[in-house]
Design a protein around this motif. Structure first.
Motif, short mmCIF file in Angstrom:
data_model
loop_
_atom_site.label_atom_id
_atom_site.label_comp_id
_atom_site.label_asym_id
_atom_site.label_seq_id
_atom_site.Cartn_x
_atom_site.Cartn_y
_atom_site.Cartn_z
N LYS A 92 0.85 -1.18 0.00
CA LYS A 92 0.00 0.00 0.00
C LYS A 92 0.89 1.24 0.00
O LYS A 92 2.05 1.20 0.41
CB LYS A 92 -0.94 0.01 1.20
N ASP A 97 -4.08 0.94 -2.31
CA ASP A 97 -3.77 -0.37 -1.76
C ASP A 97 -3.91 -1.46 -2.81
O ASP A 97 -4.68 -1.32 -3.78
CB ASP A 97 -4.74 -0.74 -0.61
N LYS A 127 -8.19 -9.15 8.17
CA LYS A 127 -7.37 -8.14 7.51
C LYS A 127 -6.72 -7.27 8.57
O LYS A 127 -7.40 -6.79 9.48
CB LYS A 127 -8.23 -7.29 6.57
N THR A 128 -5.41 -7.07 8.47
CA THR A 128 -4.70 -6.25 9.44
C THR A 128 -3.71 -5.33 8.73
O THR A 128 -3.22 -5.63 7.64
CB THR A 128 -3.91 -7.12 10.45
N GLU A 129 -3.44 -4.19 9.37
CA GLU A 129 -2.44 -3.25 8.87
C GLU A 129 -1.12 -3.57 9.56
O GLU A 129 -1.00 -3.49 10.78
CB GLU A 129 -2.85 -1.82 9.17
N LYS A 130 -0.12 -3.98 8.78
CA LYS A 130 1.17 -4.38 9.35
C LYS A 130 2.13 -3.20 9.48
O LYS A 130 2.96 -3.16 10.38
CB LYS A 130 1.82 -5.49 8.50
N ARG A 134 2.39 -1.88 4.29
CA ARG A 134 1.94 -3.26 4.15
C ARG A 134 0.62 -3.51 4.86
O ARG A 134 0.42 -3.08 5.99
CB ARG A 134 2.98 -4.21 4.75
N ASN A 135 -0.28 -4.21 4.17
CA ASN A 135 -1.45 -4.81 4.79
C ASN A 135 -1.30 -6.32 4.71
O ASN A 135 -0.44 -6.84 3.97
CB ASN A 135 -2.74 -4.39 4.07
N GLU A 136 -2.15 -7.02 5.44
CA GLU A 136 -2.07 -8.47 5.44
C GLU A 136 -3.49 -9.03 5.48
O GLU A 136 -4.33 -8.57 6.24
CB GLU A 136 -1.28 -8.95 6.65
N GLU A 137 -3.75 -10.01 4.63
CA GLU A 137 -5.02 -10.73 4.67
C GLU A 137 -4.69 -12.19 4.98
O GLU A 137 -3.84 -12.80 4.32
CB GLU A 137 -5.76 -10.60 3.35
#
Length: 652
Positions: A92, A97, A127-130, A134-137
């Motif tokens: 992102k 994103d 879903k989290t914001e790392k 970076r995001n993570e699913e």
């Protein structure tokens, strides 16, 4: 036997190629399979792994990068349950994103002779914001058991067409069939880089493509690459590998330039010079180095009475380490900026080390940033901006570069955190010039152990232990000890040696980084000798003895990476029980590796009631080429065999 194996492999390959891998079409034979016929040790297997990455055009979004994934995994036992969890990493940048779409997933089990499928529901997707970038699913498949098959497919829509994730063709578990496709319009020029040791075939063809622009239809040519592989073995990880992904069969497509109709070339990273210039010109890198007003008064007060340049460097280095704490984020670019990091006393890697570089320059030292790829990030073999994820500081002096990393509280000059000891970095100067810098240390880290041991008649031992550690050994010990509760630290130490009882535990110089760190304690341990009749048998190393060779493969394709040169010495004085004589002791021995890579020395001197034992070993290179693997493996074998040899005492 070999002919049978070849026929079996051929039969399996033909069956794999003929298999229909349409989504949802699971066979009873797949569900009944209890092990991989090529690798019976595998806890799971990719039955099918498909990926297609290509470009699509829309007038609203322009060109987007689309990645389609379809994977089918067979789970044989509980160790394979970890493959039922899938993590998708997404780039992102600001409000833009990457997105996952059309996710569909099922778990299949054989129940009463019938195939039962269980769908992954939306509440099982997280879903989290790392980080800022970076995001993570993530999802975990439902109703997993031994013998299950999981299958999922999804698409990733990405506006970042310069970031094509690596095509990974080899995993920690075997792959029965893999298909990978990459397609790019003629407007995008990509460089292809291959890594790994397995051979693979690539098919390249040109195809026609088109898209609509207003009322016009635009025709273009697209380059298409296709890979089809069967029965890919798992990549087995051995100890002392800096990053197994460096040796995994994979392909990277790196964007070199774009050339759209009626526009000029736009170059991306095609040479190291391009990479370095692009990074340095970024406002979150080179721009941050120019800022100095926020610290000038503090640095003036700190070094005003100091004339020696290196003393200034020491003072500034310690000032940054104590003032600004690392928030755990890796990056070669600043996030909130050096000024805010200094004010808030917390920052990411770039904020801390670019700040340090700027301060050292302000003090008159020839300091420059060094781009680094950490061990978990891999080795940047090819020119790429994404290859570097970290930055440290270098002070250039005559014929040398002094390395500093202020993110680590216990790091000292030229003693970098272990995460940064990864091949070479690139130092970037204000003039725009750059050069490579070896990140592996030349100086040995020493661990010297002294023990006074009383051997009791019943085979128990008691005595005193003292160790002295320097450089990276000291850094790693401080990181573990200073961040732990002492009771927990002691409990782990006692458990490490299975029932060791420790008292009077003491650590010296835990915070004084200018001196070696020392650990001492008194100990008691039961059953450290075998008593047979009127004789006592024991190894002079007792509980410190090495029992297992870490190197087990017959052949190793990749280097052995210790991180830094090592030197260890054990000095042990053993008092034997009254009423016993020393019947025999092992003979001295010296074992050397070729080309001065290392030595092992074993020596015992016996007197009337005491045994003086010395064992020393050195490994002079941080990295050992696979050419020397057999010699290194045999070196460890001989060392272990020698440590197992026993002293024999006889009752008088």
């Amino acid at each position: 036997m070999r002919i049978v194996t070849i026929l079996l492999s051929l039969s399996i390959s033909l069956n794999v190629l003929a298999q229909d891998y349409k989504f949802g079409k699971i066979s009873k034979e797949e569900l009944q399979e209890t092990y991989n016929p090529i690798d019976s040790s595998a806890s799971a297997t990719y039955l099918y792994k498909y990926r297609k990455t290509h470009f699509e055009y829309s007038e609203q979004e322009g060109f987007q990068l689309i990645t389609e994934i379809h994977e089918r995994i067979k789970i044989y036992n509980q160790e394979g349950f970890e493959y039922a969890t899938k993590t998708i990493s997404l780039y992102k940048n600001g409000s833009t994103d990457e997105e996952v779409s059309n996710l569909k997933a099922y778990t299949y089990n054989l129940v009463g002779g019938k195939i039962e499928d269980t769908k992954l529901e939306k509440q099982g997707i997280f879903k989290t914001e790392k980080s800022k970038y970076r995001n993570e699913e993530k999802f975990t498949m439902p109703k997993i058991s031994e013998g299950s098959i999981i299958e999922y497919r999804y698409k990733i829509y990405s506006p970042f067409f310069s970031n094509v994730d690596d095509f990974i063709f080899q995993n920690d578990i075997p792959i029965k069939k893999l298909i990978a496709i990459f397609e790019a319009p003629e407007y995008f020029s990509f460089k292809l880089n291959v890594r790994g040791f397995l051979k693979m075939n690539q098919k390249k063809v040109n195809k026609n493509g088109s898209f609509n622009l207003g009322n016009d239809k635009i025709d273009f040519i697209k380059e298409c690459y296709e890979y089809k592989l069967t029965n890919i073995p798992a990549l087995i990880e051995e100890p002392y590998v800096n990053n197994i992904n460096n040796y995994r069969l994979a392909v990277r497509y790196e964007l070199s330039y774009t050339k759209f109709p009626n526009s000029t070339f736009k170059h991306y990273s095609s040479t190291w010079e391009d990479v370095v210039k692009t990074i340095y010109k970024n406002s979150n890198f080179g721009g941050e180095l120019k800022k100095s007003g926020y610290y000038e008064n503090d640095i003036d007060a700190l070094i005003s009475s100091v004339s020696d340049p290196m003393k200034k460097a020491f003072l500034i280095f310690d000032h940054v380490k104590s003032r600004v704490k690392w928030n755990g984020y890796y990056s070669k670019y600043t996030n909130d900026g050096v000024k805010k990091a200094y004010k808030d006393q917390v920052g990411n890697v770039a904020e801390i080390n670019l700040m340090l570089t700027s301060m050292l320059r302000y003090a008159g030292l020839n300091a420059n940033p060094i781009l680094v790829s950490t061990r978990h990030n891999g080795i940047p073999l090819f020119p790429t901006r994404e290859g570097y994820n970290y930055v440290i500081t270098g002070i250039e002096v005559k014929d040398d570069v002094i390395l500093l990393d202020a993110t680590s509280t216990y790091s000292t000059i030229n003693v970098l955190p272990f995460r940064t000891l990864n091949w070479k970095g690139r130092i970037i100067r204000e003039s725009g010039s750059f050069s490579t810098i070896d990140l592996y240390p030349k100086q040995q880290s020493k661990n010297t152990t002294s023990m006074m041991i009383n051997l009791l008649e019943n085979g128990d031992i008691e005595g005193g232990f003292r160790s002295v550690k320097t450089n990276h050994d000291a850094l790693r010990y401080r990181q573990k000890y200073n961040t732990a509760n002492e009771d927990d630290f002691l409990e782990k130490l006692e458990n490490k040696y299975e029932g060791l009882e420790i008292s009077d535990f003491k650590v010296t110089n835990a915070l004084n980084l200018s001196k070696p760190i020392m650990e001492s304690y008194k100990f008691f341990k039961e059953s450290q000798a075998d008593i047979i009749g009127d004789k006592i048998y024991f190894s002079p190393l007792f509980y410190l003895r090495t029992n297992e060779n870490p190197f087990k493969l017959e052949k190793r394709e990749f280097p052995v990476d210790f991180g830094y040169p090592l030197s260890g010495q054990n000095r042990i004085i053993i008092s034997i029980p009254e009423g016993y004589n020393i019947e025999s002791v092992p003979k001295p021995k010296v074992v050397s590796l070729p080309d001065n890579l290392g030595t092992f020395k074993y020596n015992i001197v016996a007197s009337e009631n005491k045994i003086q034992f010395t064992l020393s070993s050195t490994l002079n290179s941080a990295v050992v080429s696979p050419v020397y693997y057999e010699a290194l493996k045999e070196f460890f074998n001989q060392m272990i065999e020698k440590e197992a040899e026993q002293i024999v005492l006889t009752r008088i």
